[in-house]
Design a protein around this motif. Structure first.
Motif, PDB file in Angstrom:
ATOM      1  N   GLN A 350       0.791  -1.118   0.095  1.00 17.61           N
ATOM      2  CA  GLN A 350      -0.439   0.179  -0.253  1.00 17.61           C
ATOM      3  C   GLN A 350       0.565   1.182   0.641  1.00 17.61           C
ATOM      4  N   TRP A 351       1.306   1.521   0.857  1.00 18.61           N
ATOM      5  CA  TRP A 351       2.826   3.119   0.961  1.00 18.61           C
ATOM      6  C   TRP A 351       3.744   2.701  -0.306  1.00 18.61           C
ATOM      7  N   GLY A 352       4.152   1.672  -1.376  1.00 17.40           N
ATOM      8  CA  GLY A 352       4.520   1.662  -2.229  1.00 17.40           C
ATOM      9  C   GLY A 352       3.151   1.867  -3.399  1.00 17.40           C
ATOM     10  N   ALA A 353       2.300   1.598  -4.009  1.00 17.42           N
ATOM     11  CA  ALA A 353       0.904   2.320  -4.243  1.00 17.42           C
ATOM     12  C   ALA A 353       0.840   3.471  -4.245  1.00 17.42           C
ATOM     13  N   LYS A 354       0.631   4.008  -3.372  1.00 21.49           N
ATOM     14  CA  LYS A 354       0.995   5.596  -2.354  1.00 21.49           C
ATOM     15  C   LYS A 354       1.916   6.404  -3.442  1.00 21.49           C
ATOM     16  N   ASN A 355       3.021   5.692  -3.250  1.00 20.19           N
ATOM     17  CA  ASN A 355       4.022   6.573  -3.809  1.00 20.19           C
ATOM     18  C   ASN A 355       4.265   6.402  -5.030  1.00 20.19           C
ATOM     19  N   LEU A 356       3.864   4.871  -6.287  1.00 17.08           N
ATOM     20  CA  LEU A 356       3.503   5.526  -7.202  1.00 17.08           C
ATOM     21  C   LEU A 356       2.237   6.243  -7.918  1.00 17.08           C
ATOM     22  N   ALA A 357       1.494   6.093  -7.084  1.00 24.19           N
ATOM     23  CA  ALA A 357       0.545   7.188  -7.755  1.00 24.19           C
ATOM     24  C   ALA A 357       1.080   8.669  -7.471  1.00 24.19           C
ATOM     25  N   VAL A 358       1.551   8.821  -6.438  1.00 20.95           N
ATOM     26  CA  VAL A 358       2.149   9.871  -6.259  1.00 20.95           C
ATOM     27  C   VAL A 358       2.921  10.711  -7.844  1.00 20.95           C
ATOM     28  N   ASN A 359       3.690   9.595  -8.499  1.00 18.60           N
ATOM     29  CA  ASN A 359       4.451   9.547  -9.038  1.00 18.60           C
ATOM     30  C   ASN A 359       3.439   9.125 -10.668  1.00 18.60           C
ATOM     31  N   GLY A 360       2.429   9.673 -10.611  1.00 12.44           N
ATOM     32  CA  GLY A 360       2.074   9.954 -12.190  1.00 12.44           C
ATOM     33  C   GLY A 360       1.205   8.648 -12.060  1.00 12.44           C
ATOM     34  N   LYS A 361       1.683   7.357 -12.260  1.00 12.83           N
ATOM     35  CA  LYS A 361       1.137   6.185 -12.267  1.00 12.83           C
ATOM     36  C   LYS A 361      -0.071   6.026 -12.166  1.00 12.83           C
ATOM     37  N   SER A 362      -1.140   5.129 -13.383  1.00 18.22           N
ATOM     38  CA  SER A 362      -2.296   5.026 -13.223  1.00 18.22           C
ATOM     39  C   SER A 362      -2.546   3.421 -12.427  1.00 18.22           C
ATOM     40  N   HIS A 363      -4.286   2.808 -12.488  1.00 16.86           N
ATOM     41  CA  HIS A 363      -4.001   1.907 -11.143  1.00 16.86           C
ATOM     42  C   HIS A 363      -3.618   0.675 -12.391  1.00 16.86           C
ATOM     43  N   LEU A 364      -3.466   0.899 -13.899  1.00  9.08           N
ATOM     44  CA  LEU A 364      -3.338  -0.093 -14.369  1.00  9.08           C
ATOM     45  C   LEU A 364      -1.547  -0.390 -13.642  1.00  9.08           C
ATOM     46  N   GLU A 365      -1.033   0.892 -14.327  1.00 11.52           N
ATOM     47  CA  GLU A 365       0.504   0.570 -14.138  1.00 11.52           C
ATOM     48  C   GLU A 365       0.421  -0.108 -12.942  1.00 11.52           C
ATOM     49  N   ILE A 366       0.314  -0.078 -11.632  1.00 14.49           N
ATOM     50  CA  ILE A 366       0.192  -0.411  -9.931  1.00 14.49           C
ATOM     51  C   ILE A 366       0.008  -1.628 -10.416  1.00 14.49           C
ATOM     52  N   LEU A 367      -0.967  -1.986 -10.885  1.00  8.49           N
ATOM     53  CA  LEU A 367      -0.994  -3.415 -10.639  1.00  8.49           C
ATOM     54  C   LEU A 367      -0.341  -4.238 -11.513  1.00  8.49           C
ATOM     55  N   GLU A 368      -0.287  -3.855 -12.655  1.00  7.90           N
ATOM     56  CA  GLU A 368       0.846  -4.301 -13.416  1.00  7.90           C
ATOM     57  C   GLU A 368       2.435  -5.149 -12.497  1.00  7.90           C
ATOM     58  N   PHE A 369       2.719  -3.331 -12.411  1.00  8.12           N
ATOM     59  CA  PHE A 369       3.688  -3.728 -11.069  1.00  8.12           C
ATOM     60  C   PHE A 369       3.326  -4.782 -10.160  1.00  8.12           C
ATOM     61  N   TYR A 370       2.333  -4.851  -9.227  1.00 14.22           N
ATOM     62  CA  TYR A 370       2.452  -5.840  -8.262  1.00 14.22           C
ATOM     63  C   TYR A 370       2.004  -7.002  -8.426  1.00 14.22           C
ATOM     64  N   PHE A 371       1.301  -7.072  -9.566  1.00 17.16           N
ATOM     65  CA  PHE A 371       0.292  -8.591 -10.042  1.00 17.16           C
ATOM     66  C   PHE A 371       0.964  -8.370 -11.402  1.00 17.16           C
ATOM     67  N   PRO A 372       2.708  -9.114 -11.844  1.00 21.74           N
ATOM     68  CA  PRO A 372       2.977  -9.099 -13.682  1.00 21.74           C
ATOM     69  C   PRO A 372       2.367 -10.114 -13.948  1.00 21.74           C
ATOM     70  N   GLY A 373       1.495  -9.494 -15.703  1.00 19.54           N
ATOM     71  CA  GLY A 373       1.380 -10.520 -15.847  1.00 19.54           C
ATOM     72  C   GLY A 373      -0.585 -10.811 -16.220  1.00 19.54           C
ATOM     73  N   THR A 374      -1.188 -10.009 -15.155  1.00 23.09           N
ATOM     74  CA  THR A 374      -2.720 -10.020 -15.177  1.00 23.09           C
ATOM     75  C   THR A 374      -3.135  -9.529 -15.845  1.00 23.09           C
ATOM     76  N   GLU A 375      -4.434  -9.457 -15.971  1.00 23.39           N
ATOM     77  CA  GLU A 375      -5.229  -9.282 -16.608  1.00 23.39           C
ATOM     78  C   GLU A 375      -6.312  -8.535 -15.571  1.00 23.39           C
ATOM     79  N   LEU A 376      -7.747  -7.290 -16.284  1.00 26.58           N
ATOM     80  CA  LEU A 376      -8.698  -7.044 -15.499  1.00 26.58           C
ATOM     81  C   LEU A 376      -9.981  -8.125 -16.062  1.00 26.58           C
ATOM     82  N   ARG A 377     -11.416  -8.892 -15.475  1.00 26.60           N
ATOM     83  CA  ARG A 377     -11.601  -8.986 -15.831  1.00 26.60           C
ATOM     84  C   ARG A 377     -13.723  -8.772 -15.425  1.00 26.60           C
ATOM     85  N   LYS A 378     -14.608  -8.871 -15.935  1.00 26.56           N
ATOM     86  CA  LYS A 378     -15.918  -8.389 -15.037  1.00 26.56           C
ATOM     87  C   LYS A 378     -15.810  -9.528 -14.405  1.00 26.56           C
TER      88      LYS A 378
END
Ligand SMILES: [Zn+2]
Ligand SMILES: [Zn+2]
Length: 378
Positions: A350-378
């Protein structure tokens, strides 16, 4: 308990095929026997096969000889299982030994008399719970001075998707107790309802391999996979391993470094051991998987990190060994645990994701960073 819920649902006319719902054990930490509830509107209450309408205002709830008494100056209702069905928010005020606090909720609230305390189970739509628990989980991180409104939304969106994935995969956690999740960090921290809707409703993480919505406060610089903490867990490529960024993303966390001294006697109590001679860590991705220890008979034993953390938390508080990223040094009759981070270091930091968001990363970039190779689905 689920059978009773079914009956209640039929009584109150709620469709079982409506929006998916989740059942949360609330205020589980407090072993409640009495509290106050403030209703902001007239509210239906169901008890002993009967129902009535309560006026808005303050009501007292007390447990006496296995029965729950729900009363104000004009009316007294009692039962071992009571359901409150409210469309508006209500506030519960608890007076414990050293403090008074209030929390606001919406949803249907059930009261059970169980093990000499009042068990409260709140049923609410999944998306409301996802949104509200995301606010409870992120707390102070959302008020970071350098965070823009966009950054805040990206951080919220990433945490919501992770929480929703977790809800989908972990619903059986408190099956025995009659609800899905508790309101503590054991499951997901939930400090009440704030009536917001999630940003991307319904989206969850998926991948070629197994992926679950694990998250933690602070990895302390090193991330790993679930098999480190839960030895039976399958190894999956969808969890970021190793460094949380070149210069740790979560380095501004107050939990980044910690230091705890345990007396040999305290450690013996945790290990249920006499005459402890030595203890060493066994690690993967620099995080502790298990602890190997010997006693004066030179017998070597092993305890998993999950068992060690639970026992330490129960005996000496959850703030002593904050994570499984630590080293141990023996100093005389004491052991020094020098560690980093808060939590298991799996999935979203969470503290790392906060830093990525402060530095302009999107939620897709944050998720790709912490969960590599995953996709989103409904
Ligand atoms: Zn729990
Ligand atoms: Zn981190």
């Amino acid at each position: 308990m689920r059978f009773l819920l079914l009956i209640f649902s039929l009584i109150v006319g709620a469709s079982l095929f409506a929006e998916p719902e989740v059942r949360i054990g609330i205020l589980t930490k407090y072993s409640l026997t009495e509290f106050e509830i403030q209703l902001t509107d007239t509210t239906r209450i169901f008890y002993l096969g009967k129902d009535t309408t309560l006026s808005k205002g303050k009501w007292s709830v007390k447990l006496k000889e296995g029965k729950i008494y729900f009363s104000n100056t004009n009316l007294k209702i009692q039962g071992e299982h009571i359901l409150l069905r409210s469309n508006k928010a209500f506030t519960i005020t608890v007076r414990s030994k050293d403090k008074i606090f209030s929390r606001s909720y919406t949803g249907n609230l059930e009261f059970y008399s169980k093990n000499k305390r009042i068990l409260l189970v709140l049923t609410l739509p999944v998306e409301e719970y996802v949104s509200s628990s995301t606010y409870s989980e992120l707390g102070e991180l959302l008020f970071d001075k350098s965070m823009t409104e966009k950054g805040k939304n990206e951080l919220i969106a990433s945490q919501e998707i992770v929480i929703r994935t977790y809800i989908k995969n972990e619903k059986q956690r408190h099956e025995k107790e009659g609800y899905d999740f508790c309101d503590l960090t054991h499951c997901i921290h939930f400090a009440g309802n704030i009536n917001k809707l999630s940003i991307y409703p319904g989206e969850i993480l998926t991948g070629k391999n197994l992926v679950n919505g694990y998250f933690h406060s602070t990895c302390g610089g090193k991330l790993t996979g679930p098999e480190v903490f839960w030895s039976k867990h399958e190894v999956s490529s969808h969890y970021k391993r190793g460094n949380d960024g070149e210069e740790a993303n979560c380095k501004s966390s107050p939990h980044f470094n910690w230091d705890t001294i345990l007396a040999t006697s305290e450690l013996e109590e945790i290990l249920d051991e006499e005459n402890l001679i030595s203890i060493q860590t066994e690690t993967k991705d620099e995080r502790v998987m298990s602890l190997k220890y010997t006693n004066s008979d030179q017998k070597q034993k092993v305890i998993s990190i999950a068992a060690f953390s639970t026992k330490t938390g129960k005996l000496h508080g959850w703030n002593k060994i904050k994570s499984n990223y630590f080293t141990i040094t023996k100093i005389g009759s004491h052991y020094r645990f020098k560690g980093h981070g808060l939590g298991h270091g799996i999935g979203l930091c969470q503290w790392g994701a906060k830093n990525l968001a402060v530095n302009g990363k999107s939620h897709l970039e944050i998720l790709e960073f912490y969960f590599p190779g995953t996709e989103l689905r409904k």
